[in-house]
Motif scaffolding. Sequence first.
Motif, short mmCIF file in Angstrom:
data_model
loop_
_atom_site.label_atom_id
_atom_site.label_comp_id
_atom_site.label_asym_id
_atom_site.label_seq_id
_atom_site.Cartn_x
_atom_site.Cartn_y
_atom_site.Cartn_z
N TRP A 22 41.44 31.15 44.33
CA TRP A 22 40.44 32.19 44.06
C TRP A 22 41.15 33.46 43.62
CZ3 TRP A 22 35.74 30.31 43.94
CH2 TRP A 22 35.44 29.18 44.73
N GLY A 23 40.51 34.14 42.67
CA GLY A 23 41.06 35.40 42.18
C GLY A 23 39.96 36.40 41.94
N TRP A 24 40.32 37.65 42.00
CA TRP A 24 39.40 38.74 41.74
C TRP A 24 40.22 39.96 41.36
CZ3 TRP A 24 40.27 36.32 46.27
CH2 TRP A 24 40.93 37.04 47.28
N THR B 182 53.21 34.03 39.06
CA THR B 182 52.52 35.08 39.81
C THR B 182 52.07 36.17 38.84
OG1 THR B 182 53.90 34.62 41.74
CG2 THR B 182 52.70 36.69 41.73
N PHE B 183 50.82 36.62 39.02
CA PHE B 183 50.30 37.68 38.15
C PHE B 183 49.19 38.39 38.89
CE2 PHE B 183 48.13 33.72 37.27
CZ PHE B 183 46.78 34.07 37.34
N ASN B 184 48.85 39.59 38.41
CA ASN B 184 47.77 40.41 38.99
C ASN B 184 46.54 40.30 38.10
OD1 ASN B 184 49.36 41.39 41.13
ND2 ASN B 184 50.25 42.96 39.78
N ILE B 185 45.41 40.18 38.77
CA ILE B 185 44.13 40.12 38.03
C ILE B 185 43.58 41.54 37.90
CG2 ILE B 185 41.76 39.29 38.10
CD1 ILE B 185 42.73 36.77 39.41
N THR B 186 43.31 41.90 36.67
CA THR B 186 42.74 43.21 36.38
C THR B 186 41.44 43.02 35.61
OG1 THR B 186 43.94 43.41 34.29
CG2 THR B 186 45.06 44.19 36.30
N LYS B 187 40.85 44.15 35.28
CA LYS B 187 39.62 44.06 34.48
C LYS B 187 39.91 43.52 33.09
CE LYS B 187 37.26 47.88 36.82
NZ LYS B 187 36.64 49.23 36.65
N ASP B 188 41.13 43.76 32.61
CA ASP B 188 41.48 43.33 31.26
C ASP B 188 42.22 41.98 31.23
OD1 ASP B 188 40.41 45.72 30.29
OD2 ASP B 188 42.32 46.76 30.64
N PHE B 189 42.64 41.52 32.40
CA PHE B 189 43.38 40.25 32.41
C PHE B 189 42.93 39.43 33.62
CE2 PHE B 189 47.07 37.59 33.56
CZ PHE B 189 47.21 36.89 32.36
N ALA B 190 42.13 38.45 33.36
CA ALA B 190 41.63 37.56 34.40
C ALA B 190 41.59 36.14 33.83
CB ALA B 190 40.25 37.99 34.87
N PRO B 191 42.75 35.41 33.86
CA PRO B 191 42.83 34.08 33.21
C PRO B 191 42.22 32.97 34.07
CG PRO B 191 44.95 34.64 34.17
CD PRO B 191 44.05 35.81 34.43
N TYR B 192 40.91 33.06 34.32
CA TYR B 192 40.27 31.99 35.07
C TYR B 192 40.24 30.73 34.23
CZ TYR B 192 38.74 35.98 37.84
OH TYR B 192 38.71 37.13 38.59
N LYS C 69 36.91 32.60 39.85
CA LYS C 69 36.61 33.96 40.25
C LYS C 69 35.99 33.94 41.63
CE LYS C 69 34.20 38.16 38.77
NZ LYS C 69 33.33 38.78 37.74
N GLY C 70 36.61 34.66 42.57
CA GLY C 70 36.12 34.67 43.93
C GLY C 70 35.12 35.78 44.17
N THR C 71 34.17 35.52 45.06
CA THR C 71 33.14 36.50 45.41
C THR C 71 33.13 36.70 46.92
OG1 THR C 71 31.44 34.79 45.61
CG2 THR C 71 31.75 35.81 43.44
N TYR D 284 28.86 29.64 48.82
CA TYR D 284 29.19 30.71 47.87
C TYR D 284 30.53 30.35 47.26
CZ TYR D 284 32.35 32.47 51.46
OH TYR D 284 33.36 32.59 52.38
N LYS D 285 30.89 30.98 46.15
CA LYS D 285 32.15 30.74 45.46
C LYS D 285 33.13 31.83 45.85
CE LYS D 285 32.19 29.62 41.19
NZ LYS D 285 31.98 29.66 39.70
N GLY D 286 34.03 31.47 46.66
CA GLY D 286 35.01 32.44 47.09
C GLY D 286 35.77 31.96 48.31
N PRO D 287 36.77 32.73 48.76
CA PRO D 287 37.55 32.36 49.94
C PRO D 287 36.66 32.28 51.17
CG PRO D 287 38.59 34.16 48.74
CD PRO D 287 37.22 34.01 48.17
N GLU D 288 37.10 31.51 52.15
CA GLU D 288 36.33 31.32 53.37
C GLU D 288 36.23 32.61 54.15
OE1 GLU D 288 38.21 28.52 55.87
OE2 GLU D 288 40.11 29.59 55.98
N ALA D 289 35.17 32.69 54.98
CA ALA D 289 34.94 33.89 55.78
C ALA D 289 35.99 34.00 56.87
CB ALA D 289 33.55 33.84 56.38
#
Length: 811
Positions: free
Chosen positions: A421-423, A475-485, A507-509, A537-542
């Motif tokens: 998951w990424g965000w 390893t990379f950081n997800i930004t508004k301009d770079f999100a390689p889902y 994409k995690g929520t 839901y789509k995202g990491p566990e609670a």
Amino acid sequence: MFFKIKENFVSCFFLLALVFNDCKSCFKENTTSNSSIKTFDGFYEDCCCTEDGYTVDDLHWLDPNNNTIGPAGTASNVYIEKHDGDIEQRNCLSLITPSASKTASGTYRCVTQYKGVSYLQTHHIDIYDPLYFFNKLPSQYLVQNVDSKVYCKARGAAPPIYRWYRDKDGQEEIFDDTVKYQFVADGLIVKNVTNEDAGIYKCTASIPSTGEEDELDIEVQIMTPPVIQKLLASPEDTVIEGESLIIECIAEGFPIPKYNWRKVPNNKLGDENKNSTWQQTNSVIRFHSVKSEDAGVYQCNANNYAGNTTEYIEIKVLVPPEITSFQNKTAEEGTDISIYCTATGNPTPNVTITYAGRGYDEEKNTTLDQYIDNYALHKVDRTKGGIYICNATNTVDSVMEIMYLTVLHKPYFDAEEEYVWGWVGETVELNCEVEANPPSNFTWKYEKNEEAIADAAKVMEELNSIKVKTSQKYTFNITKDFAPYGDFECISFNYLGEGYKLIDLQKGTVPSVVVYADLENVTATSATFTIEPPLEYKGPEALGIKAEYDIAENFNVTDIHRNRTWAIGRPFKLDKLRPNSTYYVKFAAINRVGTGPWGNRTEFKTLDKSAPEPPIWQVDSAELPPSNVLKWKAPEDNGEPIDYYALRYCPVANDSEESLCKEQRIEEATEQELSDLLSNTTYYFELTAHNAVGNSSIANITLIIPAPDMLVAEPLLSMGAIIGISIVLVFLCLILLDLLFLIWRRQGVIASCCYRKSKKKPNPLHTRDKKGLLKDNRESTDETLRRPNNGHREYEYNKTTGIITGKHSSV
């Protein structure tokens, strides 16, 4: 006949002599005599003149060879002697030998002439050996249980006659041809010898013709054949290789037996000295360090003059196990190999092979301690690679050897699919670590999805650049301009094959709304809920649950409410609530992306004030702690503060009485020290909490009070004694320090006492007046320094004001 011829010859000789000589004769009769003389004895024969007018000069002695015998001093040991000084024997001519030998035996003649006739005195002398025992054996041995001979042999002038006696005094005569004894020419045969035949035997030899008799005492001892009593191995006949060993052969017999050792069948009798592993000393053989080849049967032969006997002992040598073959192996996956371990030792070791896993720190392997059949074929796969332990065990010892099996295989991923998951703001790591032997190469593929915000070509270029890096992670950081889902595929390969891993980056929520929140329990001051985190839901566990709550009348008045957060797995409990009040509460789930939306609010009402909940004991074991302090946890007070606790305790026994029970009231504390308990006794404790409403239910516990020796020992010194000792030690340290200053600098309290000056302190003015300008100098012997009584003083000092005046003063 020979004697007659010789006698006629002598007569003729003398008749011829008469023709040419005057006839002279000392005696007129022929006589003959016989004498027997022992060897080395002397003999003496006289030949005397009995007729008047004759002297010894008319006498001659002839030896057995008809030679005239001369006087002493000649070569012969037989000589003649005249007795001129002796009146009675001066007409006698003596034949003498001081020590006769057997060669002197024969016929000796004394010859004289009378009127042409020769007269002879013939003496036949027989010289014989005296009776004697030859080959004397004063101590002789007979062999038990057989016919044995006591030797006795004598010689003399004639064959001796023997007689035998028992005992030294000859009290018991032995006769020939009995059941027990038999005479033989050279001794006495004793038949079927027993121990009773030992003792003193007397052998008597006599010669009647000479009257000689002699006797010989013979001490007879009975020889017994050796009998081996036992063969003793020390420490025992079973020994471990490398230890020392002594084997002793214990035998009885007379004379003391001699011993010969040999190992059967390796050594021949007499080859003992050729054995380099052991040495023999009389009846003992010694091994300084036993070897495995020393195991076997050993023969002891004990022998003496009476016989010999043989016994055997078996020596067992235990040899610790030794692993001789257990080498590392390398095999390709899918092939067949044999895993085997060979070991030597005595007894034959029991060999087991255990698979210990890929490594001692390998957590992924679940096949630890798996037993493997020795010399068995195994199909190789990568799970079989790792450490194998061979254990060889016998009664002596146990040894272990390690072998490592290296399995060559194609790349394998722990999981062939992975969801990540990424965000925005999250650092994503795509892991392409793979297990491969030999190491593998790898490539990436990327296919973005509809949510992706990235240039696929740029992503592939960066992914493929990982080939030259040591790490297999992207390893990379997800930004508004770079999100390689999308889907990332990692392909790993070596010469044995390929492996694939698909990583789905989505994409995690935040979590969805909490649907299920149920009130489980409510008290006057708390409420406990059962909450199920959302899953759809789509995202990491609670990771946790957040609550917002307040009293109902305040909930719509303000947006600021109390909140509480719990981690998943902990009790969802709200406490410190107000009694008899209505509350609203709502919940939201939390994950790594953030906090989800609030769920519907839930209404609940707390109960009225009531008695406290029961206290909770805090005791670790069934025994009272050494400090004799009971502890408990304060319970919920249910709306009214707890003002005290009531403690009641009684000894547990069949005949215990109520009067033995004791009660205590404890205020503002959750512990109590008890000093009136009996040791080695079991007590029953009851504890209740009290507030303004009433008492809680009873919390009970049973504890054992240990015996005194199980309690903590009292300190040997009281606190006061310890403080006193500390003060004394400090005082001693100060004295030692002052002594050090006294020796070093002559300073300190002791120095002040020892070096106190008797003179007065110097006037500080004199100290400053180094030139002596303020001195009167009237008593000085120096004329230049002495000042007249009325003279002017260059300086005057006023003791009252302390002012100095004078010619050059400033005043």
